[in-house]
Design a protein around this motif. Sequence first.
Motif, short mmCIF file in Angstrom:
data_model
loop_
_atom_site.label_atom_id
_atom_site.label_comp_id
_atom_site.label_asym_id
_atom_site.label_seq_id
_atom_site.Cartn_x
_atom_site.Cartn_y
_atom_site.Cartn_z
N ILE A 1 -4.14 -14.55 -14.75
CA ILE A 1 -5.18 -15.37 -14.11
C ILE A 1 -5.81 -16.39 -15.07
CG2 ILE A 1 -5.83 -13.86 -12.20
CD1 ILE A 1 -8.00 -12.65 -13.98
N MET B 1 -9.71 0.44 -24.19
CA MET B 1 -9.71 -0.64 -23.20
C MET B 1 -11.06 -0.70 -22.49
SD MET B 1 -7.27 -2.46 -20.98
CE MET B 1 -6.53 -2.00 -19.47
N PRO C 1 -9.13 -13.73 -8.85
CA PRO C 1 -8.17 -12.84 -8.20
C PRO C 1 -8.83 -11.98 -7.12
CG PRO C 1 -8.87 -11.89 -10.26
CD PRO C 1 -9.62 -13.18 -10.13
N SER D 1 -1.27 -5.76 -25.92
CA SER D 1 -0.65 -4.53 -26.41
C SER D 1 -0.18 -4.77 -27.84
CB SER D 1 0.60 -4.18 -25.58
OG SER D 1 0.26 -3.92 -24.25
N VAL E 1 -6.53 -7.92 -23.41
CA VAL E 1 -6.40 -7.07 -24.60
C VAL E 1 -4.90 -6.93 -24.84
CG1 VAL E 1 -6.94 -4.83 -25.61
CG2 VAL E 1 -8.44 -5.75 -23.86
N TYR F 1 -0.32 -3.38 -18.52
CA TYR F 1 -1.39 -2.78 -19.34
C TYR F 1 -2.67 -3.19 -18.64
CZ TYR F 1 -4.17 -1.66 -23.54
OH TYR F 1 -5.09 -1.14 -24.42
N GLN G 1 -1.24 -16.73 -11.48
CA GLN G 1 -1.07 -16.08 -10.19
C GLN G 1 -1.75 -14.72 -10.19
OE1 GLN G 1 2.95 -14.79 -8.26
NE2 GLN G 1 3.00 -17.01 -8.45
N ASP G 2 -2.27 -14.33 -9.03
CA ASP G 2 -2.89 -13.03 -8.88
C ASP G 2 -1.80 -11.96 -8.74
OD1 ASP G 2 -4.34 -10.79 -8.17
OD2 ASP G 2 -5.49 -11.79 -6.60
N LEU G 3 -1.84 -10.96 -9.60
CA LEU G 3 -0.78 -9.94 -9.57
C LEU G 3 -0.73 -9.20 -8.24
CD1 LEU G 3 -1.99 -6.76 -10.17
CD2 LEU G 3 -2.47 -7.83 -12.35
N ASP H 1 5.91 -8.82 -15.95
CA ASP H 1 4.72 -8.24 -16.56
C ASP H 1 3.51 -8.64 -15.71
OD1 ASP H 1 3.16 -6.82 -18.36
OD2 ASP H 1 2.84 -8.56 -19.66
N GLY I 1 -8.58 -6.27 -15.40
CA GLY I 1 -8.88 -5.92 -16.78
C GLY I 1 -8.96 -7.14 -17.66
N PRO I 2 -9.66 -7.02 -18.81
CA PRO I 2 -9.80 -8.15 -19.74
C PRO I 2 -8.51 -8.38 -20.51
CG PRO I 2 -10.75 -6.19 -20.70
CD PRO I 2 -10.28 -5.79 -19.33
C1 LIG Z 1 -4.90 -5.73 -21.02
S1 LIG Z 1 -4.26 -7.38 -20.80
C2 LIG Z 1 -2.54 -7.08 -21.04
C3 LIG Z 1 -1.78 -8.31 -21.54
C4 LIG Z 1 -0.29 -8.07 -21.75
N1 LIG Z 1 0.36 -7.52 -20.56
C5 LIG Z 1 -0.06 -7.13 -22.89
O1 LIG Z 1 0.20 -5.93 -22.64
O2 LIG Z 1 -0.15 -7.57 -24.06
C6 LIG Z 1 -4.43 -7.56 -19.02
C7 LIG Z 1 -4.27 -8.99 -18.54
O3 LIG Z 1 -4.31 -9.01 -17.12
C8 LIG Z 1 -4.92 -10.21 -16.68
N2 LIG Z 1 -5.38 -9.99 -15.31
C9 LIG Z 1 -6.46 -9.32 -14.88
N3 LIG Z 1 -6.53 -9.30 -13.53
C10 LIG Z 1 -5.42 -9.98 -13.09
C11 LIG Z 1 -4.93 -10.30 -11.79
N4 LIG Z 1 -5.55 -9.88 -10.68
N5 LIG Z 1 -3.78 -11.01 -11.70
C12 LIG Z 1 -3.12 -11.42 -12.83
N6 LIG Z 1 -3.56 -11.15 -14.09
C13 LIG Z 1 -4.70 -10.43 -14.22
C14 LIG Z 1 -6.04 -10.39 -17.70
O4 LIG Z 1 -6.50 -11.72 -17.74
C15 LIG Z 1 -5.38 -9.93 -18.99
O5 LIG Z 1 -4.83 -10.99 -19.71
#
Ligand SMILES: C[S@@+](CC[C@H](N)C(=O)[O-])C[C@H]1O[C@@H](n2cnc3c(N)ncnc32)[C@H](O)[C@@H]1O
Length: 276
Positions: free
Chosen positions: A78, A1, A21, A31, A29, A120, A104-106, A53, A26-27
């Motif tokens: 995002i 990652m 956000p 799972s 990626v 993830y 939405q921002d997590l 999620d 994280g970018p």
């Molecule tokens: C590593 S990926 C995981 C995707 C999915 N959960 C999976 O496991 O296949 C992380 C995701 O979080 C999103 N992300 C990053 N910061 C975030 C935030 N503050 N709020 C919501 N999503 C965010 C990224 O754009 C990315 O698509």
Amino acid sequence: MMRALLSALLAFNVQAADLEPVKNAGPYVPSPESVVADMLRYADVNAKDFLIDLGSGDGRIVLTAAKVFGARGFGVEIKEDLVKRANESAKTQGLADRVKFMKQDLFKTDISQASIITMYLLPDTVNLLKDKFKNELKPGTRIVSHDYPLTGWIPERYVQMDLEEKVAISGVTTTLIYLYIVPAKVEGNWTVQMPPAVSRAPATLSLRQNITRVSGSAKIDGQDVPLEDVVLRGDKLSFRFAGRKGEFTGQVRGNAIEGMFESGGSKSAWSAALKG
Ligand SMILES: C[S@@+](CC[C@H](N)C(=O)[O-])C[C@H]1O[C@@H](n2cnc3c(N)ncnc32)[C@H](O)[C@@H]1O
């Protein structure tokens, strides 16, 4: 990652429609599908669950939970194109009545409805979320994290495996899945109505809590007795009085505990109320 994050940062180009956000967790990626299946299996997902999620990417975790296990839920993300793609998949797979995806921002998402949280995300983000989890989630909620732990929390389950497809993501085959169960809050002094076989007078139970770890003692008939084998799993608490027979088990409901004391094959009720 980390490798994926570096290349994503080099190619950093926020689309106008994407959300800025509080913190980029994280970018994108995804799972691998086999990890998604394992995460859902370890979380023991069923049709009664509501899964959220955090950073939902293309929606695969929420979509699989709905399709295979009949769960409901939502994902927050995002990136506008990913939110759109996930909602389209929900529609084409006939799942739109059970799942949805929101831009939405997590960090600002209300997660109190969840019975399962999946994520993830980068290791520092996972740890930044610990207070949010403690404050917003119900005791017993399962949290499944791909690759990164909640430091200081004792996992209910921890699985390590090697996956070739992870080399392109993190540079190594190592894959980790952590399962946590949100503990009830038990810290404090409790007035206990003991089973008559133990004591006819009310006792005091003093519990100290560090997330999932609990220790303490009881004052019973004027005597201080340390607790041993104390286990807190979600809202289920169990312990023994050191040097005495029998086991106390109970369910924590806010400021009350109701339970059973079992010794030598006989069972009797006990209860406790948190002192104000
Ligand atoms: C590593 S990926 C995981 C995707 C999915 N959960 C999976 O496991 O296949 C992380 C995701 O979080 C999103 N992300 C990053 N910061 C975030 C935030 N503050 N709020 C919501 N999503 C965010 C990224 O754009 C990315 O698509």
